[in-house]
Scaffold this motif. Structure first.
Motif, mmCIF file in Angstrom:
data_model
loop_
_atom_site.group_PDB
_atom_site.id
_atom_site.type_symbol
_atom_site.label_atom_id
_atom_site.label_comp_id
_atom_site.label_asym_id
_atom_site.label_seq_id
_atom_site.Cartn_x
_atom_site.Cartn_y
_atom_site.Cartn_z
ATOM 1 N N GLY A 112 11.113 -4.142 -6.790
ATOM 2 C CA GLY A 112 10.166 -4.959 -6.043
ATOM 3 C C GLY A 112 10.214 -4.703 -4.558
ATOM 4 O O GLY A 112 9.321 -5.095 -3.829
ATOM 5 N N ARG A 113 11.256 -4.053 -4.073
ATOM 6 C CA ARG A 113 11.381 -3.801 -2.639
ATOM 7 C C ARG A 113 10.361 -2.788 -2.146
ATOM 8 O O ARG A 113 9.959 -2.833 -1.001
ATOM 9 C CB ARG A 113 12.804 -3.326 -2.340
ATOM 10 C CG ARG A 113 13.358 -3.967 -1.121
ATOM 11 C CD ARG A 113 14.810 -3.742 -1.004
ATOM 12 N NE ARG A 113 15.110 -2.358 -0.686
ATOM 13 C CZ ARG A 113 16.212 -1.966 -0.113
ATOM 14 N NH1 ARG A 113 17.136 -2.837 0.190
ATOM 15 N NH2 ARG A 113 16.429 -0.719 0.156
ATOM 16 N N GLY A 114 9.954 -1.859 -3.001
ATOM 17 C CA GLY A 114 8.987 -0.843 -2.601
ATOM 18 C C GLY A 114 7.691 -1.449 -2.100
ATOM 19 O O GLY A 114 7.149 -1.034 -1.083
ATOM 20 N N LEU A 115 7.200 -2.463 -2.791
ATOM 21 C CA LEU A 115 5.965 -3.110 -2.353
ATOM 22 C C LEU A 115 6.180 -3.887 -1.056
ATOM 23 O O LEU A 115 5.288 -3.956 -0.210
ATOM 24 C CB LEU A 115 5.418 -4.031 -3.444
ATOM 25 C CG LEU A 115 4.894 -3.321 -4.702
ATOM 26 C CD1 LEU A 115 4.460 -4.339 -5.743
ATOM 27 C CD2 LEU A 115 3.762 -2.366 -4.364
ATOM 28 N N GLN A 116 7.370 -4.461 -0.878
ATOM 29 C CA GLN A 116 7.685 -5.160 0.374
ATOM 30 C C GLN A 116 7.671 -4.185 1.547
ATOM 31 O O GLN A 116 7.113 -4.469 2.601
ATOM 32 C CB GLN A 116 9.062 -5.831 0.276
ATOM 33 C CG GLN A 116 9.123 -7.008 -0.657
ATOM 34 C CD GLN A 116 8.571 -8.276 -0.029
ATOM 35 O OE1 GLN A 116 8.274 -8.330 1.149
ATOM 36 N NE2 GLN A 116 8.428 -9.302 -0.832
ATOM 37 N N VAL A 117 8.311 -3.044 1.367
ATOM 38 C CA VAL A 117 8.351 -2.034 2.424
ATOM 39 C C VAL A 117 6.946 -1.533 2.720
ATOM 40 O O VAL A 117 6.541 -1.412 3.878
ATOM 41 C CB VAL A 117 9.283 -0.861 2.025
ATOM 42 C CG1 VAL A 117 9.157 0.301 2.992
ATOM 43 C CG2 VAL A 117 10.728 -1.349 1.952
ATOM 44 N N LEU A 118 6.196 -1.252 1.673
ATOM 45 C CA LEU A 118 4.825 -0.769 1.843
ATOM 46 C C LEU A 118 4.000 -1.780 2.644
ATOM 47 O O LEU A 118 3.312 -1.419 3.604
ATOM 48 C CB LEU A 118 4.218 -0.553 0.452
ATOM 49 C CG LEU A 118 3.091 0.444 0.317
ATOM 50 C CD1 LEU A 118 2.932 0.877 -1.125
ATOM 51 C CD2 LEU A 118 1.800 -0.054 0.867
ATOM 52 N N ALA A 119 4.086 -3.040 2.266
ATOM 53 C CA ALA A 119 3.318 -4.085 2.951
ATOM 54 C C ALA A 119 3.686 -4.195 4.430
ATOM 55 O O ALA A 119 2.851 -4.554 5.265
ATOM 56 C CB ALA A 119 3.530 -5.436 2.267
ATOM 57 N N ALA A 120 4.937 -3.856 4.768
ATOM 58 C CA ALA A 120 5.394 -3.989 6.147
ATOM 59 C C ALA A 120 4.809 -2.930 7.080
ATOM 60 O O ALA A 120 4.789 -3.133 8.288
ATOM 61 C CB ALA A 120 6.924 -3.928 6.201
ATOM 62 N N VAL A 121 4.329 -1.804 6.541
ATOM 63 C CA VAL A 121 3.888 -0.710 7.415
ATOM 64 C C VAL A 121 2.391 -0.439 7.368
ATOM 65 O O VAL A 121 1.904 0.460 8.058
ATOM 66 C CB VAL A 121 4.663 0.600 7.110
ATOM 67 C CG1 VAL A 121 6.145 0.418 7.401
ATOM 68 C CG2 VAL A 121 4.427 1.094 5.693
ATOM 69 N N VAL A 122 1.638 -1.210 6.570
ATOM 70 C CA VAL A 122 0.192 -1.012 6.502
ATOM 71 C C VAL A 122 -0.525 -2.309 6.872
ATOM 72 O O VAL A 122 0.079 -3.370 6.916
ATOM 73 C CB VAL A 122 -0.250 -0.531 5.094
ATOM 74 C CG1 VAL A 122 0.384 0.806 4.752
ATOM 75 C CG2 VAL A 122 0.044 -1.561 4.019
ATOM 76 N N GLU A 123 -1.817 -2.189 7.167
ATOM 77 C CA GLU A 123 -2.585 -3.383 7.519
ATOM 78 C C GLU A 123 -3.063 -4.147 6.292
ATOM 79 O O GLU A 123 -3.220 -5.357 6.313
ATOM 80 C CB GLU A 123 -3.812 -3.014 8.374
ATOM 81 C CG GLU A 123 -3.488 -2.832 9.843
ATOM 82 C CD GLU A 123 -3.042 -1.415 10.162
ATOM 83 O OE1 GLU A 123 -3.518 -0.469 9.508
ATOM 84 O OE2 GLU A 123 -2.203 -1.252 11.059
ATOM 85 N N ARG A 124 -3.349 -3.420 5.214
ATOM 86 C CA ARG A 124 -3.872 -4.074 4.017
ATOM 87 C C ARG A 124 -3.240 -3.428 2.792
ATOM 88 O O ARG A 124 -3.107 -2.214 2.721
ATOM 89 C CB ARG A 124 -5.380 -3.932 3.952
ATOM 90 C CG ARG A 124 -5.960 -4.601 2.746
ATOM 91 C CD ARG A 124 -7.453 -4.586 2.721
ATOM 92 N NE ARG A 124 -7.862 -5.207 1.469
ATOM 93 C CZ ARG A 124 -9.072 -5.598 1.226
ATOM 94 N NH1 ARG A 124 -10.009 -5.442 2.135
ATOM 95 N NH2 ARG A 124 -9.386 -6.146 0.072
ATOM 96 N N LEU A 125 -2.878 -4.266 1.827
ATOM 97 C CA LEU A 125 -2.298 -3.786 0.579
ATOM 98 C C LEU A 125 -2.904 -4.579 -0.566
ATOM 99 O O LEU A 125 -2.902 -5.807 -0.543
ATOM 100 C CB LEU A 125 -0.776 -3.972 0.585
ATOM 101 C CG LEU A 125 -0.050 -3.722 -0.743
ATOM 102 C CD1 LEU A 125 -0.227 -2.281 -1.214
ATOM 103 C CD2 LEU A 125 1.423 -4.077 -0.611
ATOM 104 N N ASP A 126 -3.441 -3.861 -1.546
ATOM 105 C CA ASP A 126 -3.963 -4.482 -2.761
ATOM 106 C C ASP A 126 -3.262 -3.833 -3.944
ATOM 107 O O ASP A 126 -3.174 -2.599 -4.019
ATOM 108 C CB ASP A 126 -5.480 -4.249 -2.910
ATOM 109 C CG ASP A 126 -6.272 -4.862 -1.769
ATOM 110 O OD1 ASP A 126 -6.107 -6.068 -1.517
ATOM 111 O OD2 ASP A 126 -7.041 -4.122 -1.132
ATOM 112 N N VAL A 127 -2.774 -4.659 -4.848
ATOM 113 C CA VAL A 127 -2.145 -4.161 -6.067
ATOM 114 C C VAL A 127 -2.878 -4.801 -7.239
ATOM 115 O O VAL A 127 -2.941 -6.022 -7.343
ATOM 116 C CB VAL A 127 -0.645 -4.517 -6.131
ATOM 117 C CG1 VAL A 127 -0.026 -4.004 -7.428
ATOM 118 C CG2 VAL A 127 0.092 -3.952 -4.924
ATOM 119 N N VAL A 128 -3.459 -3.948 -8.089
ATOM 120 C CA VAL A 128 -4.147 -4.424 -9.276
ATOM 121 C C VAL A 128 -3.467 -3.762 -10.461
ATOM 122 O O VAL A 128 -3.443 -2.534 -10.565
ATOM 123 C CB VAL A 128 -5.650 -4.047 -9.255
ATOM 124 C CG1 VAL A 128 -6.333 -4.519 -10.527
ATOM 125 C CG2 VAL A 128 -6.329 -4.610 -8.024
#
Length: 151
Positions: A112-128
């Protein structure tokens, strides 16, 4: 032509192989560097792409391959990573909220940390994700340009 008018679009279809994540990063980084995107901005995009692809390689066990679609237009880079690896229940993943890497919540497990890290460096994150089908991870980042010109 002003840099914000740059258009770039490409797609990669890759086997679910960790060694090829590096090649995908290099391809994207080379294109953005050639266009004059700052090192810091490219570092964030590389990290986000690494995390999104790493999730496929680590968790999408039913997928034999996955797709990366990159689009740059209007000064924004949008990346979609899709797989048909069976999906997952997003409710079982810790909340995806932007956090500074140094301020990660204590006890956050490796999963689950991968999505946390990803969210920290981009402006928008969508996961479907659709269980028994697959997952789409879409993220975007506003590009920052190197004032000294192209690298």
């Amino acid at each position: 032509m002003p840099q914000h008018d740059m258009r770039l679009q490409f797609s990669l279809e890759l086997p679910r192989d960790a060694a090829l994540v590096r090649d995908a990063r290099r391809t994207l980084d080379g294109a953005l560097a050639g266009a004059g995107v700052t090192q810091e901005c490219r570092d964030d995009i590389r990290l986000a792409l690494t995390e999104a692809c790493g999730n496929v390689v680590s968790h999408a066990s039913l997928a034999s391959d996955y797709h990366i679609d990159v689009s740059v237009e209007g000064g924004e880079c949008v990346i979609e990573v899709t797989d048909d690896g069976g999906g997952f229940d997003p409710a079982l993943v810790p909340a995806v909220e932007p956090v500074e890497p140094a301020a990660e919540p204590e006890g956050l497990k490796e999963s689950g940390r991968g999505l946390q890290v990803l969210a920290a460096v981009v402006e928008r994150l969508d996961v479907v994700s659709v269980q028994d089908t697959g997952t789409l991870v879409r993220f975007s980042k506003h590009l920052e340009w190197d004032p000294s010109g192209r690298e």
